[in-house]
Scaffold this motif. Structure first.
Motif, PDB file in Angstrom:
ATOM      1  N   MET A 295       7.897   2.677   3.121  1.00 46.61           N
ATOM      2  CA  MET A 295       8.304   1.447   2.429  1.00 46.61           C
ATOM      3  C   MET A 295       9.585   0.899   3.052  1.00 46.61           C
ATOM      4  N   HIS A 296      10.520   1.776   3.347  1.00 48.83           N
ATOM      5  CA  HIS A 296      11.790   1.350   3.937  1.00 48.83           C
ATOM      6  C   HIS A 296      11.572   0.731   5.326  1.00 48.83           C
ATOM      7  N   CYS A 297      10.817   1.416   6.167  1.00 49.42           N
ATOM      8  CA  CYS A 297      10.561   0.916   7.523  1.00 49.42           C
ATOM      9  C   CYS A 297       9.785  -0.398   7.504  1.00 49.42           C
TER      10      CYS A 297
ATOM     11  N   ALA B  41       0.840  -1.202   0.000  1.00 53.36           N
ATOM     12  CA  ALA B  41       0.000   0.000   0.000  1.00 53.36           C
ATOM     13  C   ALA B  41       0.876   1.254   0.000  1.00 53.36           C
ATOM     14  N   ALA B  42       1.965   1.226   0.747  1.00 52.57           N
ATOM     15  CA  ALA B  42       2.896   2.356   0.767  1.00 52.57           C
ATOM     16  C   ALA B  42       3.563   2.531  -0.595  1.00 52.57           C
ATOM     17  N   GLU B  43       3.852   1.420  -1.267  1.00 53.47           N
ATOM     18  CA  GLU B  43       4.445   1.501  -2.608  1.00 53.47           C
ATOM     19  C   GLU B  43       3.471   2.136  -3.593  1.00 53.47           C
ATOM     20  N   ASP B  44       2.191   1.812  -3.452  1.00 51.09           N
ATOM     21  CA  ASP B  44       1.177   2.355  -4.363  1.00 51.09           C
ATOM     22  C   ASP B  44       1.100   3.871  -4.308  1.00 51.09           C
ATOM     23  N   VAL B  45       1.328   4.446  -3.145  1.00 52.04           N
ATOM     24  CA  VAL B  45       1.249   5.904  -3.005  1.00 52.04           C
ATOM     25  C   VAL B  45       2.632   6.539  -2.873  1.00 52.04           C
TER      26      VAL B  45
END
Length: 83
Positions: free
Chosen positions: A48-50, A38-42
């Protein structure tokens, strides 16, 4: 999860885990992987790293054995490492 399990300290150096502990770790890995996607999508790079670091640690805790329900998480992790 029962209250007895919630209050039990987690032994990070333990090599043997009950099947219930493994199931909970697998569920946690799947939730973290979902949040990472979901973080990659936005395009939330910090998140994304964490989340990637958290996923790596949970997978390390699970170990190398075959675990039902983790095949998609492991396959997507391998694909992410190749990119």
């Amino acid at each position: 999860m029962s209250s007895a399990l919630a209050n039990r300290p987690i032994a990070l150096d333990s090599t043997e885990r009950s099947s219930e502990d493994l199931e909970e770790l697998v569920a946690l890995a799947r939730m973290i992987a979902y949040a990472k996607y979901a973080a990659e999508d936005v395009d939330l790079v910090g998140a994304m790293h964490c989340l990637g670091m958290a996923l790596n640690e949970v997978l390390r805790e699970i170990g190398d054995g075959p675990h039902e329900g983790l095949a998609d998480v492991l396959a997507s992790k391998a694909a992410t490492c190749l990119n």
